[in-house]
Design an enzyme around this catalytic site. Structure first.
Site, mmCIF file in Angstrom:
data_model
loop_
_atom_site.group_PDB
_atom_site.id
_atom_site.type_symbol
_atom_site.label_atom_id
_atom_site.label_comp_id
_atom_site.label_asym_id
_atom_site.label_seq_id
_atom_site.Cartn_x
_atom_site.Cartn_y
_atom_site.Cartn_z
ATOM 1 N N LYS A 78 -41.093 -46.226 20.009
ATOM 2 C CA LYS A 78 -41.609 -44.947 20.520
ATOM 3 C C LYS A 78 -41.862 -43.908 19.414
ATOM 4 C CE LYS A 78 -40.090 -44.647 25.293
ATOM 5 N NZ LYS A 78 -39.294 -43.852 26.238
ATOM 6 N N ASP A 114 -43.169 -39.208 29.696
ATOM 7 C CA ASP A 114 -41.781 -39.061 30.164
ATOM 8 C C ASP A 114 -41.492 -37.627 30.612
ATOM 9 O OD1 ASP A 114 -40.868 -41.665 29.912
ATOM 10 O OD2 ASP A 114 -40.170 -41.394 27.852
#
Ligand code: NAP
Length: 287
Positions: A78, A114
């Site tokens: 990520k 997210d």
């Protein structure tokens, strides 16, 4: 019940979307995204690839070379993916992590769904926070960072942040000064009871509560009341011990699976440009 006996016609025109992570075999993203593509009648297929850290750059170039439309990136890529991107969405710079990639017109753009996924999940059980709300966040890892960014961007008045490694919480609070009007303050373990009394919303963004993992939380769950809203990012087939305790005490509870579905739906919309079938995705996540 889900209809698991489906067939999908794959042709030379079928578009491709990937998941890059290590490991990926446990992921439900292929089931969730392929169900969503079928539901919307899209000629797209989502495939998971187990990519080791030193293979990330080659994997990204390979996806581009063979015309993938986009990808999800998960642990451990990520943050590592950032140097390979041509563009990033505004929240990526804040959170310092990417979970969705879009290839378009020779450009690779990174997004982080997210943060918005967390806020949308919060709204399903409660609402977005405002300046009157004090929010207690446990955890200052990648998920904690997305939660603090989301709460402050949405307008939360005060974020109290606890992390086992105090330095990480201090660094996150320092980094967050420009993320909203509200403030972020660190709390020590001995101050958690008082923080809980002051907080309306409690979010667990640590990995405590994972199946077969550590189950002992830094706060006393028996101090939760019906006044609290408790969200746990950790998810499994059962509610976590924290959510079970919170429910027993009459608190509003929000399961981490809802955030998982919402961030997946937002990624779907980035790749396809059409609204995601959220209910279908939720059903396939639980199947
Ligand atoms: P991470 O970057 O590795 O951070 C882990 C966090 O948990 C750190 O704050 C760490 O504290 C804390 N922690 C771990 N073990 C602990 C223990 N025994 N006692 C106290 N604190 C402990 O991981 P992450 O990416 O932030 O993910 C955290 C959790 O959120 C994972 O379970 C992940 O699956 C979940 N998550 C869910 C979603 C969703 O969509 N629902 C999205 C993202 C993440 P230290 O700093 O002291 O090590």
């Amino acid at each position: 019940m889900c209809d698991v006996s489906y067939s999908q016609d794959i042709s030379a025109k079928t578009g491709l979307v990937a998941l890059l992570g290590h490991p990926v075999s446990h992921s439900r993203s292929p089931q969730i995204q392929n169900a969503a593509f079928r539901e919307r009648g899209l000629d797209l297929v989502y495939l998971a690839f187990d990519v080791l850290p030193d293979g990330l750059e080659a994997a990204l170039r390979g996806l581009e070379a063979v015309g993938f439309r986009g990808a999800n990136v998960t642990v451990p890529h990520k943050e590592a993916v950032l140097p390979f991107l041509d563009e990033v969405a505004p929240l990526v710079a804040t959170v310092g992590a990417v979970n969705t990639l879009v290839y378009r017109d020779g450009t690779l753009r990174g997004h982080n769904t997210d943060v918005e996924g967390f806020l949308q999940a919060l709204e399903t059980g409660w609402r977005r926070p405002d300046e009157g709300d004090t929010c207690l966040v446990l955890g200052a890892g990648g998920a904690g960072r997305a939660v603090v960014a989301g709460l402050l961007a949405a307008g939360a008045g005060r974020v109290l942040l606890y992390n086992r490694t105090a330095r990480r919480a201090e660094d996150l609070c320092s980094a967050s000064v420009d993320w909203g009007e509200g403030g972020c303050e660190t709390v020590a373990a001995a101050e958690l009871s008082e923080a809980l009394r002051q907080a309306k919303l409690v979010v667990n963004a640590t990995s405590i509560g994972l199946k077969d993992g550590v189950k002992s939380y830094p706060l006393c769950a028996d101090e939760l009341t019906e006044e609290h809203v408790v969200m746990d990012l950790v998810y499994g087939s059962e509610p976590t011990p924290l959510l079970q305790e919170a429910r027993k005490r009459g608190a509003i509870t929000i399961d981490g699976r809802e955030m998982l579905v919402r961030q997946a739906a937002l990624a779907f919309e980035l790749w396809t440009g059409i609204s995601a079938p959220v209910e279908v995705m939720r059903r396939w996540m639980r199947a």
